[in-house]
Structure formats: C-alpha cells, structure tokens
Design a protein around this motif. Structure first.
Motif, PDB file in Angstrom:
ATOM      1  N   ALA A  37      -8.026 -23.444  22.569  1.00 57.02           N
ATOM      2  CA  ALA A  37      -9.341 -23.206  21.961  1.00 57.02           C
ATOM      3  C   ALA A  37      -9.284 -22.148  20.860  1.00 57.02           C
ATOM      4  CB  ALA A  37     -10.368 -22.812  23.037  1.00 57.02           C
TER       5      ALA A  37
ATOM      6  N   ASP B  91      -7.878 -21.011  33.043  1.00 57.41           N
ATOM      7  CA  ASP B  91      -8.154 -22.388  33.471  1.00 57.41           C
ATOM      8  C   ASP B  91      -6.985 -23.295  33.090  1.00 57.41           C
ATOM      9  OD1 ASP B  91      -9.219 -24.795  34.188  1.00 57.41           O
ATOM     10  OD2 ASP B  91     -10.758 -24.842  32.644  1.00 57.41           O
ATOM     11  N   GLU B  92      -6.107 -23.576  34.053  1.00 54.23           N
ATOM     12  CA  GLU B  92      -4.924 -24.422  33.834  1.00 54.23           C
ATOM     13  C   GLU B  92      -4.160 -24.015  32.563  1.00 54.23           C
ATOM     14  OE1 GLU B  92      -3.538 -26.694  35.638  1.00 54.23           O
ATOM     15  OE2 GLU B  92      -5.009 -27.625  36.946  1.00 54.23           O
ATOM     16  N   PRO B  93      -3.850 -22.739  32.383  1.00 58.25           N
ATOM     17  CA  PRO B  93      -3.258 -22.305  31.115  1.00 58.25           C
ATOM     18  C   PRO B  93      -1.820 -22.763  30.907  1.00 58.25           C
ATOM     19  CG  PRO B  93      -3.245 -20.506  32.656  1.00 58.25           C
ATOM     20  CD  PRO B  93      -4.009 -21.612  33.319  1.00 58.25           C
TER      21      PRO B  93
ATOM     22  N   MET C 118      -8.079 -20.904  28.058  1.00 57.25           N
ATOM     23  CA  MET C 118      -8.217 -22.347  28.281  1.00 57.25           C
ATOM     24  C   MET C 118      -6.857 -23.052  28.232  1.00 57.25           C
ATOM     25  SD  MET C 118     -11.556 -22.748  28.395  1.00 57.25           S
ATOM     26  CE  MET C 118     -13.112 -22.120  27.749  1.00 57.25           C
ATOM     27  N   GLN C 119      -6.795 -24.239  28.839  1.00 57.79           N
ATOM     28  CA  GLN C 119      -5.570 -25.038  28.803  1.00 57.79           C
ATOM     29  C   GLN C 119      -5.234 -25.491  27.387  1.00 57.79           C
ATOM     30  OE1 GLN C 119      -5.572 -28.406  31.463  1.00 57.79           O
ATOM     31  NE2 GLN C 119      -3.782 -29.324  30.517  1.00 57.79           N
ATOM     32  N   ASP C 120      -6.271 -25.826  26.599  1.00 51.30           N
ATOM     33  CA  ASP C 120      -6.036 -26.346  25.250  1.00 51.30           C
ATOM     34  C   ASP C 120      -6.116 -25.250  24.179  1.00 51.30           C
ATOM     35  OD1 ASP C 120      -8.709 -25.819  25.299  1.00 51.30           O
ATOM     36  OD2 ASP C 120      -9.371 -27.789  24.602  1.00 51.30           O
TER      37      ASP C 120
ATOM     38  N   ILE D  22     -11.493 -15.289  28.930  1.00 54.08           N
ATOM     39  CA  ILE D  22     -11.253 -16.669  29.346  1.00 54.08           C
ATOM     40  C   ILE D  22     -10.060 -17.231  28.569  1.00 54.08           C
ATOM     41  CG2 ILE D  22     -12.223 -18.996  29.513  1.00 54.08           C
ATOM     42  CD1 ILE D  22     -14.988 -17.744  29.637  1.00 54.08           C
TER      43      ILE D  22
ATOM     44  N   GLN E 149      -0.690 -20.194  23.350  1.00 50.76           N
ATOM     45  CA  GLN E 149      -1.274 -19.771  24.619  1.00 50.76           C
ATOM     46  C   GLN E 149      -1.196 -18.263  24.789  1.00 50.76           C
ATOM     47  OE1 GLN E 149      -3.622 -20.405  26.348  1.00 50.76           O
ATOM     48  NE2 GLN E 149      -2.990 -22.035  27.730  1.00 50.76           N
TER      49      GLN E 149
END
Length: 202
Positions: free
Chosen positions: A40, A115-117, A36-38, A34, A97
């Motif tokens: 994580a 997810d919106e990376p 993530m956009q932020d 996975i 990222q």
C-alpha cells in the motif's frame, strides 16, 4: 480501528463508539501503525516520502526537517536508510515491505498491526521481516495476522486462533485474554504482551 455492531470498546478510557470520524482518524494516526500484505505504498514517491506521509496527516505540527529526520530514523530501523531517495517502483518486494514497516513505525505507535506482511515475500525476505518485527516488539505491541503456522511457532510469544468466525484461545501456548493487553504506558519498555492472531484453516 473501525465501528462495531454491539458491545462496548474503550481505548485508554475513551469509548470508541461515541467518537466522531475526526477523533477516530487521529487515534489511528497517533496510536496505531498498520502494515499491509500488498505494501500500500505510492509507487512514484520515494521511500522517504512514503514514510513521511503519516506525519503530514498528524494533528501534531512539525517542521519538515523534523519529519524528515523521523522518517530517516524509521527507515534506518529496517535497514532501508540508504534507499530513502529511491522511488518505490524501483524497489524489490522485500524492500517495499520494509518501507511499509518504517511508515507504520514513524509516528512511534503503541500498537503495530501487521496483516499477512510476509504473504508476497520469498523465504529470505520473510525471515528478515520477521526478525525485524521481533525486534520492534521489544518496544511496541505487535499484532500479527498469518496463515503460516511455522511463523507462529518460531516468532510468536503468544497467539489466538480464529476458526469459523470464532476467536479461540491457544491450546499450545498460554494465551492472554484480550482485556489484559496493555495499551497505555508511561515509558517505552519490553513488558508488552505480543500476540499473533492466527487465522487457522484445517
């Protein structure tokens, strides 16, 4: 990934609804990556330490040297090996990222969810990231969520549109049904169907 309200969902022949939390966690760790956009990521950890984390939670027992080598290989795949020892807090958004992608790939998952990376990236890093995901999709099923229609047109092999809570088939590109997405394979190959879930807003 999660529990559902009704119907049945089987993954590699296993009924997900009957699984306990421990088994579901094992599947998420071993079969899915996975991004993530932020990002994580843990800011005080190095890039290498962040990428190694899924291996620490894996049910498969590996020596530290093996986990380190796997993490370095994943970082090299996104051109971040030279930053392995650098704390994440000192990396740029694009670099973070890429580390997040390496972490998602380190366990060699069958599916990579993104997810919106690109949402927090500038155009240059966005392009680099999408090119990296496109290359990754040669060996791994990549499911990419985005509001950016230009990315869909340029990078998607196929896509589905989500509108007002309903999943619609694409009218612009031929879309595979969800039942036809191959999840289990005997060896790495390039025959995976790649889908982009496009969250469409008028």
């Amino acid at each position: 990934i999660d529990q559902y309200d009704n119907g049945e969902y089987l993954l590699d022949g296993e009924l997900i609804g009957r699984m306990g939390d421990a088994r579901m966690a094992e599947i998420r760790n071993e079969k899915m990556g996975i991004v993530m956009q932020d990002f994580a990521l843990i800011e005080d950890f190095t890039a290498l330490e962040n990428v190694m984390m899924p291996l620490d939670f894996s049910a498969k027992k590996r020596r530290k040297k093996e986990k380190r080598n796997m993490a370095l290989e994943a970082l090299e795949a996104v051109s971040m090996k030279e930053y392995a020892g650098k704390p994440v807090c000192k990396l740029s958004g694009g670099q973070k990222q890429r580390v997040a992608i390496a972490r998602g790939l380190v366990n060699h998952p069958e599916i990579l969810f993104a997810d919106e990376p690109t949402g927090a990236l500038d155009k240059q890093n966005e392009k680099f990231l999408m090119e990296a995901l496109k290359k990754i999709s040669q060996n791994t099923l990549v499911l990419f969520v985005t509001h950016n229609e230009k990315l869909v047109e340029e990078y998607a092999d196929d896509y589905l549109r989500l509108e007002d809570g309903k999943l619609l088939k694409s009218i612009d590109k031929p879309s595979s049904s969800l039942e036809k997405i191959p999840l289990k394979k005997k060896k790495r190959s390039s025959w995976f169907t790649k889908l982009i879930f496009h969250n469409y807003k008028k």
